[in-house]
Structure formats: structure tokens, C-alpha cells
Design a protein around this motif. Sequence first.
Motif, PDB file in Angstrom:
ATOM      1  N   ARG A  21       0.868  -1.176   0.000  1.00 43.37           N
ATOM      2  CA  ARG A  21       0.000   0.000   0.000  1.00 43.37           C
ATOM      3  C   ARG A  21       0.905   1.227   0.000  1.00 43.37           C
ATOM      4  NH1 ARG A  21      -5.044   1.543   0.493  1.00 43.37           N
ATOM      5  NH2 ARG A  21      -5.569   3.512   1.480  1.00 43.37           N
ATOM      6  N   TYR A  22       0.754   2.047  -1.040  1.00 38.81           N
ATOM      7  CA  TYR A  22       1.554   3.249  -1.186  1.00 38.81           C
ATOM      8  C   TYR A  22       0.754   4.468  -0.746  1.00 38.81           C
ATOM      9  CZ  TYR A  22       5.207   0.897  -3.886  1.00 38.81           C
ATOM     10  OH  TYR A  22       6.240   0.079  -4.277  1.00 38.81           O
ATOM     11  N   THR A  23       1.405   5.359  -0.005  1.00 40.87           N
ATOM     12  CA  THR A  23       0.790   6.617   0.406  1.00 40.87           C
ATOM     13  C   THR A  23       1.710   7.761   0.017  1.00 40.87           C
ATOM     14  OG1 THR A  23      -0.348   5.589   2.286  1.00 40.87           O
ATOM     15  CG2 THR A  23      -0.070   7.983   2.344  1.00 40.87           C
ATOM     16  N   TYR A  24       1.162   8.739  -0.705  1.00 46.86           N
ATOM     17  CA  TYR A  24       1.913   9.911  -1.147  1.00 46.86           C
ATOM     18  C   TYR A  24       1.337  11.174  -0.517  1.00 46.86           C
ATOM     19  CZ  TYR A  24       4.076   7.138  -4.895  1.00 46.86           C
ATOM     20  OH  TYR A  24       4.785   6.195  -5.601  1.00 46.86           O
ATOM     21  N   GLU A  25       2.205  12.138  -0.314  1.00 48.53           N
ATOM     22  CA  GLU A  25       1.823  13.453   0.192  1.00 48.53           C
ATOM     23  C   GLU A  25       2.159  14.484  -0.887  1.00 48.53           C
ATOM     24  OE1 GLU A  25       2.126  14.807   4.592  1.00 48.53           O
ATOM     25  OE2 GLU A  25       3.984  15.447   3.612  1.00 48.53           O
ATOM     26  N   ARG A  65      -3.094  13.952   0.759  1.00 50.01           N
ATOM     27  CA  ARG A  65      -2.511  12.633   0.543  1.00 50.01           C
ATOM     28  C   ARG A  65      -3.416  11.796  -0.349  1.00 50.01           C
ATOM     29  NH1 ARG A  65       0.234  10.147   6.047  1.00 50.01           N
ATOM     30  NH2 ARG A  65       1.707  11.862   6.431  1.00 50.01           N
ATOM     31  N   SER A  67      -3.709   7.327  -1.414  1.00 53.94           N
ATOM     32  CA  SER A  67      -3.168   5.987  -1.183  1.00 53.94           C
ATOM     33  C   SER A  67      -3.797   4.997  -2.150  1.00 53.94           C
ATOM     34  CB  SER A  67      -3.461   5.528   0.254  1.00 53.94           C
ATOM     35  OG  SER A  67      -2.924   6.418   1.207  1.00 53.94           O
ATOM     36  N   ASP A  69      -3.426   0.415  -3.292  1.00 52.49           N
ATOM     37  CA  ASP A  69      -2.806  -0.890  -3.087  1.00 52.49           C
ATOM     38  C   ASP A  69      -2.396  -1.496  -4.421  1.00 52.49           C
ATOM     39  OD1 ASP A  69      -3.578  -0.412  -0.548  1.00 52.49           O
ATOM     40  OD2 ASP A  69      -4.880  -2.154  -0.322  1.00 52.49           O
ATOM     41  N   SER A  93      -8.556   6.943  -0.542  1.00 52.46           N
ATOM     42  CA  SER A  93      -8.257   7.899   0.536  1.00 52.46           C
ATOM     43  C   SER A  93      -7.592   9.185   0.049  1.00 52.46           C
ATOM     44  CB  SER A  93      -7.368   7.230   1.599  1.00 52.46           C
ATOM     45  OG  SER A  93      -7.965   6.069   2.103  1.00 52.46           O
ATOM     46  N   ARG A 107     -13.058   8.363   3.746  1.00 52.66           N
ATOM     47  CA  ARG A 107     -12.580   6.988   3.745  1.00 52.66           C
ATOM     48  C   ARG A 107     -13.479   6.113   2.890  1.00 52.66           C
ATOM     49  NH1 ARG A 107      -7.623   5.766   5.293  1.00 52.66           N
ATOM     50  NH2 ARG A 107      -8.329   3.682   5.933  1.00 52.66           N
TER      51      ARG A 107
END
Length: 223
Positions: A21-25, A65, A67, A69, A93, A107
Motif C-alpha cells: 500500500r503506497y501513500t503519497y503526500e 494525501r 493511497s 494498493d 483515501s 474513507r
Amino acid sequence: MKKLIVTACAAALSISAHAERYTYEYTATVTELNEFVFVGYQINPLQQAVLPGGTVALGDTFSGRFSFDTAWAPAYEYQYDYWHSASYSGDVSVSATFSQGLRFTTRQIGAVNISDIASGSTGPDSLAFSNTVFSDFSEGVDIQFGSQNTDTLTSIALRDAPAFISAATGVATYHYTTYGPYVSIKAKGELTSLRLVSAVPEPTTYAMFAAGLGLLAWRRKRA
């Protein structure tokens, strides 16, 4: 034969552990602010828009942000000639917070749309993350990446998305739409910064990875 089956299963389980799972800001600046009036299809440029959740104006900064998968399977896939695209559905998200206080976060299930244009063809490869809340109005944020180099994206699999994101140009769009009258406000701007916050293996992949290691250990004992 049994050894071959066990080895194959162990390898498959170990490979599955690469699902992450990648999360970027990101940050962006509002360079386009428009009002779309659907009756008569009018487009009115704005300097400022006052919305129920706050105010947004040209030049405002916003950040948030998103996110996704890499393990998600396409909910829809389409291929025609030089164009190959897919849509994914999951916990995307996407969020955005503006400098004057306007904020969007949810969410709810969102969408990822990816299009791979064949090498040498016209049109950009693209990848978009979006999430919209529907009520008496609709509100959402889209983060879209594109590259005119059709060799940048080589498949519609999300495992290739991080490499594409790092090479493509990103744009963020916030939209708020009312239905009586039918009017939409859109604030848009290119990303001014992008940072990978985390790349975390899915919880189930830890168990599958452990199972894969266990099978490999059992295979070694039996050898």
C-alpha cells in the motif's frame, strides 16, 4: 512431483508478499478556478469561491494525501488497438486541505483509472486517483498524472504505478457541485511537490510471506 508442487507454491506465496500500500503526500497551487453552470454550459472564471466548507481563491496553496494498493485487481478493463485502460476500486483515501481552511477527506471507496497508450501512438499515458462524496451535493478530489512519452507506462498493473508517478507530471483538482441549480466549482493546479510517505506491505502478505518461508524450510528438510 510433490517437491515440484511445494516449491512452486512456496515461490508463489513469496512473490505475493510484494503487494504493498503506497501513500503519497502532495502540495499544489490553485492556478485555475472556474464555475461551470450546466444550464447553457457556461464557464465563468473566478478569483474566489465561497463554499460551505470554506473559501478557495486563485493562488491558494493546498496539500493532501492519496493511497492505493498494488494488489488490487481491475474492476473493469478495456483494450482497443493502441489503447489499454483499466479501472480499480478501493480505499483510495484522497484528501486536500486549502490555505483558507477548506478541507476534503473521506474513507469511502474511491477509484483509480489507468491508461497505457501503445509506443509510438498519439496521446498521453495517464493515471488518476479520485474520491467523491455524494449527498445533496457532491464533493471530491482528483489527482491525475500524465506523460506524453508513451513508453513511460508499460502496463495497466498498479505495481507499475509508483515508477510512473515519479516520472509523470501531476495535477490536483478539487470539485464541489450543487444540484439545484446544477453548478460546479473546480479549483485546479499542478503539483508543486510530491513525496512518498510509505510503502507498506499488506497485512495479509506478511502471513503469506511467512507461509512461503515455512514451505521453503519444509522443502529443505525433506530434500
